[in-house]
Design a protein around this motif. Structure first.
Motif, PDB file in Angstrom:
ATOM      1  N   LYS A 184       0.934  -1.135   0.192  1.00 32.97           N
ATOM      2  CA  LYS A 184       0.012   0.085   0.055  1.00 32.97           C
ATOM      3  C   LYS A 184       0.961   1.446   0.171  1.00 32.97           C
ATOM      4  CE  LYS A 184      -3.583   2.534   2.697  1.00 32.97           C
ATOM      5  NZ  LYS A 184      -4.510   2.327   3.791  1.00 32.97           N
ATOM      6  N   GLU A 185       1.946   1.223   0.903  1.00 38.40           N
ATOM      7  CA  GLU A 185       2.791   2.455   0.835  1.00 38.40           C
ATOM      8  C   GLU A 185       3.535   2.571  -0.511  1.00 38.40           C
ATOM      9  OE1 GLU A 185       3.919   2.221   5.539  1.00 38.40           O
ATOM     10  OE2 GLU A 185       5.203   1.190   4.103  1.00 38.40           O
ATOM     11  N   LEU A 186       3.744   1.692  -1.219  1.00 38.08           N
ATOM     12  CA  LEU A 186       4.678   1.404  -2.538  1.00 38.08           C
ATOM     13  C   LEU A 186       3.461   2.196  -3.350  1.00 38.08           C
ATOM     14  CD1 LEU A 186       6.713  -1.553  -2.518  1.00 38.08           C
ATOM     15  CD2 LEU A 186       7.610   0.849  -2.567  1.00 38.08           C
ATOM     16  N   GLN A 187       2.356   1.870  -3.464  1.00 34.56           N
ATOM     17  CA  GLN A 187       1.325   2.542  -4.392  1.00 34.56           C
ATOM     18  C   GLN A 187       1.113   3.681  -4.143  1.00 34.56           C
ATOM     19  OE1 GLN A 187      -2.056   0.120  -3.037  1.00 34.56           O
ATOM     20  NE2 GLN A 187      -1.683  -1.557  -4.907  1.00 34.56           N
ATOM     21  N   ILE A 188       1.065   4.151  -2.958  1.00 38.34           N
ATOM     22  CA  ILE A 188       0.976   5.572  -2.548  1.00 38.34           C
ATOM     23  C   ILE A 188       2.137   6.469  -2.999  1.00 38.34           C
ATOM     24  CG2 ILE A 188       0.561   7.527  -0.790  1.00 38.34           C
ATOM     25  CD1 ILE A 188      -0.891   5.386   0.565  1.00 38.34           C
ATOM     26  N   LEU A 189       3.183   5.884  -2.644  1.00 37.67           N
ATOM     27  CA  LEU A 189       4.794   6.557  -3.186  1.00 37.67           C
ATOM     28  C   LEU A 189       4.649   6.615  -4.598  1.00 37.67           C
ATOM     29  CD1 LEU A 189       7.262   4.679  -0.861  1.00 37.67           C
ATOM     30  CD2 LEU A 189       6.813   7.055  -0.814  1.00 37.67           C
ATOM     31  N   TYR A 190       4.315   5.654  -5.287  1.00 37.49           N
ATOM     32  CA  TYR A 190       4.483   5.778  -6.822  1.00 37.49           C
ATOM     33  C   TYR A 190       3.094   6.817  -7.354  1.00 37.49           C
ATOM     34  CZ  TYR A 190       4.415   4.596 -11.660  1.00 37.49           C
ATOM     35  OH  TYR A 190       4.552   4.554 -13.224  1.00 37.49           O
ATOM     36  N   ARG A 191       2.145   6.828  -6.748  1.00 40.50           N
ATOM     37  CA  ARG A 191       1.137   7.748  -7.306  1.00 40.50           C
ATOM     38  C   ARG A 191       1.943   9.235  -7.357  1.00 40.50           C
ATOM     39  NH1 ARG A 191      -5.140   6.873  -6.063  1.00 40.50           N
ATOM     40  NH2 ARG A 191      -5.331   5.017  -7.127  1.00 40.50           N
ATOM     41  N   GLY A 192       2.474   9.540  -5.813  1.00 43.68           N
ATOM     42  CA  GLY A 192       3.023  10.869  -5.828  1.00 43.68           C
ATOM     43  C   GLY A 192       4.124  11.047  -6.880  1.00 43.68           C
ATOM     44  N   PHE A 193       5.039  10.130  -6.967  1.00 42.85           N
ATOM     45  CA  PHE A 193       6.150  10.083  -7.774  1.00 42.85           C
ATOM     46  C   PHE A 193       5.770  10.318  -9.349  1.00 42.85           C
ATOM     47  CE2 PHE A 193       9.527   8.569 -10.321  1.00 42.85           C
ATOM     48  CZ  PHE A 193      10.862   8.914  -9.618  1.00 42.85           C
ATOM     49  N   PHE A 216      14.536   5.824  -6.117  1.00 43.49           N
ATOM     50  CA  PHE A 216      13.962   6.465  -4.991  1.00 43.49           C
ATOM     51  C   PHE A 216      13.268   5.790  -3.754  1.00 43.49           C
ATOM     52  CE2 PHE A 216       9.627   8.574  -3.772  1.00 43.49           C
ATOM     53  CZ  PHE A 216      10.409   9.824  -3.223  1.00 43.49           C
ATOM     54  N   VAL A 217      12.921   4.730  -4.167  1.00 43.77           N
ATOM     55  CA  VAL A 217      12.424   3.844  -3.115  1.00 43.77           C
ATOM     56  C   VAL A 217      13.374   3.070  -2.313  1.00 43.77           C
ATOM     57  CG1 VAL A 217      11.177   1.633  -2.604  1.00 43.77           C
ATOM     58  CG2 VAL A 217       9.986   3.299  -4.119  1.00 43.77           C
ATOM     59  N   MET A 218      14.346   2.689  -2.849  1.00 46.17           N
ATOM     60  CA  MET A 218      15.304   2.072  -1.931  1.00 46.17           C
ATOM     61  C   MET A 218      16.436   3.093  -1.074  1.00 46.17           C
ATOM     62  SD  MET A 218      14.840  -1.162  -2.804  1.00 46.17           S
ATOM     63  CE  MET A 218      15.900  -1.623  -1.829  1.00 46.17           C
ATOM     64  N   GLY A 219      16.431   4.236  -1.867  1.00 54.92           N
ATOM     65  CA  GLY A 219      17.052   5.306  -0.804  1.00 54.92           C
ATOM     66  C   GLY A 219      16.190   5.691   0.308  1.00 54.92           C
ATOM     67  N   LEU A 220      14.906   5.771  -0.047  1.00 55.97           N
ATOM     68  CA  LEU A 220      13.982   6.222   1.193  1.00 55.97           C
ATOM     69  C   LEU A 220      13.885   5.071   1.982  1.00 55.97           C
ATOM     70  CD1 LEU A 220      11.080   8.254  -0.524  1.00 55.97           C
ATOM     71  CD2 LEU A 220      12.974   9.197   1.110  1.00 55.97           C
ATOM     72  N   SER A 221      13.816   4.226   1.699  1.00 59.17           N
ATOM     73  CA  SER A 221      13.851   2.580   2.546  1.00 59.17           C
ATOM     74  C   SER A 221      14.902   2.665   3.578  1.00 59.17           C
ATOM     75  CB  SER A 221      13.827   1.567   1.819  1.00 59.17           C
ATOM     76  OG  SER A 221      13.848   0.208   2.633  1.00 59.17           O
ATOM     77  N   ASN A 236      23.434  12.390  -6.799  1.00 59.09           N
ATOM     78  CA  ASN A 236      24.299  11.246  -7.231  1.00 59.09           C
ATOM     79  C   ASN A 236      24.195   9.959  -6.207  1.00 59.09           C
ATOM     80  OD1 ASN A 236      25.358  12.682  -9.470  1.00 59.09           O
ATOM     81  ND2 ASN A 236      27.105  13.526  -8.374  1.00 59.09           N
ATOM     82  N   ALA A 237      24.076  10.345  -5.028  1.00 57.96           N
ATOM     83  CA  ALA A 237      23.546   9.249  -4.116  1.00 57.96           C
ATOM     84  C   ALA A 237      22.434   8.523  -4.186  1.00 57.96           C
ATOM     85  CB  ALA A 237      23.599   9.904  -2.480  1.00 57.96           C
ATOM     86  N   PHE A 238      21.512   9.047  -4.526  1.00 54.97           N
ATOM     87  CA  PHE A 238      20.243   8.328  -5.130  1.00 54.97           C
ATOM     88  C   PHE A 238      20.322   7.669  -6.650  1.00 54.97           C
ATOM     89  CE2 PHE A 238      17.861  10.798  -1.874  1.00 54.97           C
ATOM     90  CZ  PHE A 238      17.020   9.987  -1.548  1.00 54.97           C
ATOM     91  N   ASP A 239      21.275   8.103  -7.380  1.00 60.86           N
ATOM     92  CA  ASP A 239      21.211   7.482  -8.753  1.00 60.86           C
ATOM     93  C   ASP A 239      22.455   6.565  -8.855  1.00 60.86           C
ATOM     94  OD1 ASP A 239      21.669   6.958 -11.572  1.00 60.86           O
ATOM     95  OD2 ASP A 239      22.726   8.796 -11.740  1.00 60.86           O
TER      96      ASP A 239
END
Length: 233
Positions: free
Chosen positions: A68-77, A128-133, A113-116
């Protein structure tokens, strides 16, 4: 306006905190700081984007977010980044909105560069998700590993004094006049000199990942900062 107390060695703590804080600014832009209990669709809407993220189940398994969190993250992204990826210029524009009192260009460059992680010039939803995780739900070790990667600008496995200074100057430039008391121009260099000497245990002129983690784990302020944002989302 963000106000921070800059203690004698507080610049390094601020450096760790700002890594997470800046990520929260990105979350705020996407409208994701507060997850509502509203019903979301069972599957992500991906038909309109050119970049399709990996299978939701795979991201759920690899990250510390629920489906559910991933769905919401993706919608915003997707709403902010219809192409499905963020380039560096967009990243800089985002941070310039949140730090108008300073110049966030250089720090946004380092953070991008850290996220990429695959260094292809863009940040995908997966990046984006893996960095935030890691930043929001990772262990202390994982967060410090991520922070080390940010400070290790040339990605050679070591942090030099100049690399640490570059990051600190970028943070100072971004914070602008929001620091209290106001820092003198040479303050970042003085603080880096002091902290670098503590980190560089064998005095070989570079800081390894082990030295970095050991020093940070002994700093109560840094350890406290690692727990500040654990329950944000």
């Amino acid at each position: 306006m963000l106000t921070l107390e800059w203690e004698s060695e507080g610049l390094q703590t601020v450096g760790i905190v700002v890594i997470i804080f800046a990520s929260l600014k990105l979350l705020h832009l996407l409208g994701l700081i507060d997850f509502s209990e509203d019903t979301v669709e069972d599957e992500m809407e991906m038909a309109t984007v050119r970049h399709r993220p990996e299978a939701l189940e795979l991201l759920e398994a690899q990250s510390k977010f629920t489906k559910k969190e991933l769905q919401i993250l993706y919608r915003g992204f997707k709403n902010e980044c219809p192409s499905g990826v963020v380039n560096e210029e967009t990243f800089k524009e985002i941070y310039s909105q949140f730090f108008p009192q300073g110049d966030s260009t250089t720090y946004a460059h380092f953070l991008f560069n850290a996220f990429d992680t695959d260094h292809n010039g863009s940040v995908s939803f997966e990046d984006f998700v893996m960095g935030l995780s890691i930043l929001l739900r990772g262990t202390v070790q994982e967060k410090l590993n991520w922070a080390f990667n940010l400070y290790d600008i040339n990605k050679d496995g070591y942090i030099t004094k100049e690399e640490m200074l570059d990051i600190m100057k970028a943070i100072y430039d971004m914070m602008g006049k929001c620091t209290y008391p106001v820092l003198k121009e040479d303050t970042p260099r003085q603080h880096v000199e002091t902290f670098f000497q503590k980190m560089d245990k064998n005095k070989d002129g570079v800081v390894t990942i082990d030295e970095f983690i050991e020093s940070c784990q002994k700093d109560e302020n840094i350890m406290r900062s690692m727990q500040l944002f654990e329950n944000v989302i």
